[in-house]
Scaffold this motif. Structure first.
Motif, PDB file in Angstrom:
ATOM      1  N   ALA A 155       1.132  -1.175   0.277  1.00  0.00           N
ATOM      2  CA  ALA A 155      -0.046   0.149   0.075  1.00  0.00           C
ATOM      3  C   ALA A 155       1.071   1.313  -0.355  1.00  0.00           C
ATOM      4  N   GLY A 156       0.176   2.465  -0.450  1.00  0.00           N
ATOM      5  CA  GLY A 156       1.515   3.629  -0.377  1.00  0.00           C
ATOM      6  C   GLY A 156       0.330   4.617   0.429  1.00  0.00           C
ATOM      7  N   PRO A 234      -5.571   2.014   1.383  1.00  0.00           N
ATOM      8  CA  PRO A 234      -6.358   1.367   1.192  1.00  0.00           C
ATOM      9  C   PRO A 234      -7.798   1.999   1.652  1.00  0.00           C
ATOM     10  N   VAL A 235      -7.038   3.031   3.045  1.00  0.00           N
ATOM     11  CA  VAL A 235      -8.254   3.211   3.489  1.00  0.00           C
ATOM     12  C   VAL A 235      -8.953   4.671   3.480  1.00  0.00           C
ATOM     13  N   ILE A 236      -7.851   5.290   2.347  1.00  0.00           N
ATOM     14  CA  ILE A 236      -8.365   6.668   2.570  1.00  0.00           C
ATOM     15  C   ILE A 236      -9.892   6.176   1.081  1.00  0.00           C
ATOM     16  N   ASP A 237      -9.255   5.289   0.408  1.00  0.00           N
ATOM     17  CA  ASP A 237     -10.244   4.633  -1.242  1.00  0.00           C
ATOM     18  C   ASP A 237     -11.440   4.124  -0.786  1.00  0.00           C
ATOM     19  N   LYS A 288      -7.376 -13.823  -3.319  1.00  0.00           N
ATOM     20  CA  LYS A 288      -8.196 -12.624  -3.628  1.00  0.00           C
ATOM     21  C   LYS A 288      -9.445 -12.301  -3.532  1.00  0.00           C
ATOM     22  N   LYS A 289     -10.101 -13.911  -2.692  1.00  0.00           N
ATOM     23  CA  LYS A 289     -11.212 -13.578  -2.206  1.00  0.00           C
ATOM     24  C   LYS A 289     -11.763 -12.628  -1.209  1.00  0.00           C
ATOM     25  N   ASN A 297      -7.526  -2.775  -3.974  1.00  0.00           N
ATOM     26  CA  ASN A 297      -7.270  -2.805  -4.712  1.00  0.00           C
ATOM     27  C   ASN A 297      -5.957  -3.849  -5.382  1.00  0.00           C
ATOM     28  N   ALA A 298      -6.423  -5.057  -6.200  1.00  0.00           N
ATOM     29  CA  ALA A 298      -5.474  -5.872  -6.943  1.00  0.00           C
ATOM     30  C   ALA A 298      -4.306  -5.547  -6.981  1.00  0.00           C
TER      31      ALA A 298
END
Length: 311
Positions: A155-156, A234-237, A288-289, A297-298
């Motif tokens: 993650a970024g 991921p947290v922002i998304d 993946k599930k 995000n994949a």
């Protein structure tokens, strides 16, 4: 997390952090897909509807005897960081909770998720308060001096602002802006560097607000007490999705780094067992599930889990 612990009572999440969970979770009642996320640990988890992940006897055989004896792994976690770890219906939920629970199933043990302040979790590993930590910790050289870390996602850092970006924030130019961030995260260090660049160039400093919980950071922005926030991508998304159009992300994530499951230094077979369990989940498709369930995000998915430092 680019993020770390005295035990604390978790505050109720702001309403926007809980609204629309079925959207983030995908199709089906709980959105759990085929991954069993149930746990019988005292703290529990949000339940899912699916087939349990199979135990791997070879990996289970590498689990330390004291953990086998009580049948559980005590996990340190700051449950204020949706969608990775948070509280839903009084129980731990999120990507890290689901993945951690699945790791426990592979190893034949239960995961006892203990809520804690982020900045005390790694010291808690050293003090043997926790046997493992799974709380969005970015792998970095400083942390690897005191613990082992097993990679499981990348993650970024992302910038979130009010919809329409009325104050014109840019991640590379926050001078003079009011920005909120969670205490103990790598985003705090990032803002320190940005602030030094601002003042060094004769520009006004960033007005930084550090808050104990990420949910409080999100609330500070939606309440317009700050103009922007920095957190893991991921947290922002997830915050953008849950605020029903109040927020948006600006630019693309930067300073991408892998998340690591935290184990005591020189974890030996225990580390190999956990790494092997993560790899088994990746190879089986269960990983993946879980990513899909939480909308991660994949592009951040890993195909090979590794122990850091390498043994």
């Amino acid at each position: 997390m680019a993020r770390g612990t005295q035990l604390k009572a978790i505050a109720l999440l702001p309403a926007f952090a809980l609204v629309g969970l079925t959207v983030a979770c995908g199709a089906g009642g709980s959105g759990a897909g085929n991954v069993n996320t149930s746990s019988s640990a005292a703290s529990g988890t949000a339940s899912g509807d699916a087939v349990a992940v199979a135990k791997d006897d070879a990996l289970a055989g590498m689990v330390p005897a004291d953990i086998k004896a009580d049948g559980k792994i005590v996990v340190g976690q700051d449950q204020s960081y949706p969608p990775n770890e948070f509280v839903d219906g009084g129980k731990p939920a999120g990507f890290d909770v689901d993945l951690g629970t699945a790791i426990g199933q592979v190893l034949g043990v239960q995961m006892d998720f203990q809520n804690a302040a982020f900045d005390g979790i790694i010291p808690g590993i050293g003090a043997k308060k926790y046997e493992l930590a799974m709380s969005s910790f970015s792998i970095n050289a400083e942390r690897l001096q005191s613990v082992d870390m097993i990679s499981y996602y990348s993650a970024g850092t992302s910038l979130a602002v009010l919809k329409g970006n009325p104050d014109g924030l840019k991640a590379d130019d926050l001078c003079g802006k009011k920005v909120a961030v969670q205490k103990g995260t790598t985003q705090v260090e990032d803002l320190d560097k940005k602030n030094a660049a601002c003042t060094g160039a004769g520009k006004p400093a960033i007005e930084v607000t550090q808050l104990q919980a990420q949910t409080d950071v999100n609330l500070a922005l939606t309440a317009k007490r700050v103009q922007g926030e920095l957190a893991d991508s991921p947290v922002i998304d997830y915050a953008v999705k849950q605020t029903n159009g109040q927020l948006e992300s600006v630019g693309t994530p930067y300073d991408t780094a892998p998340y690591g499951i935290v184990l005591p230094k020189n974890s030996g077979d225990f580390g190999k067992a956990v790494q092997g369990a993560v790899q088994k989940l990746i190879d089986s498709g269960a990983y993946k599930k879980i990513l899909d369930k939480w909308g991660l995000n994949a592009a951040g998915a890993v195909t090979k889990s590794e122990i850091n430092p390498a043994s």
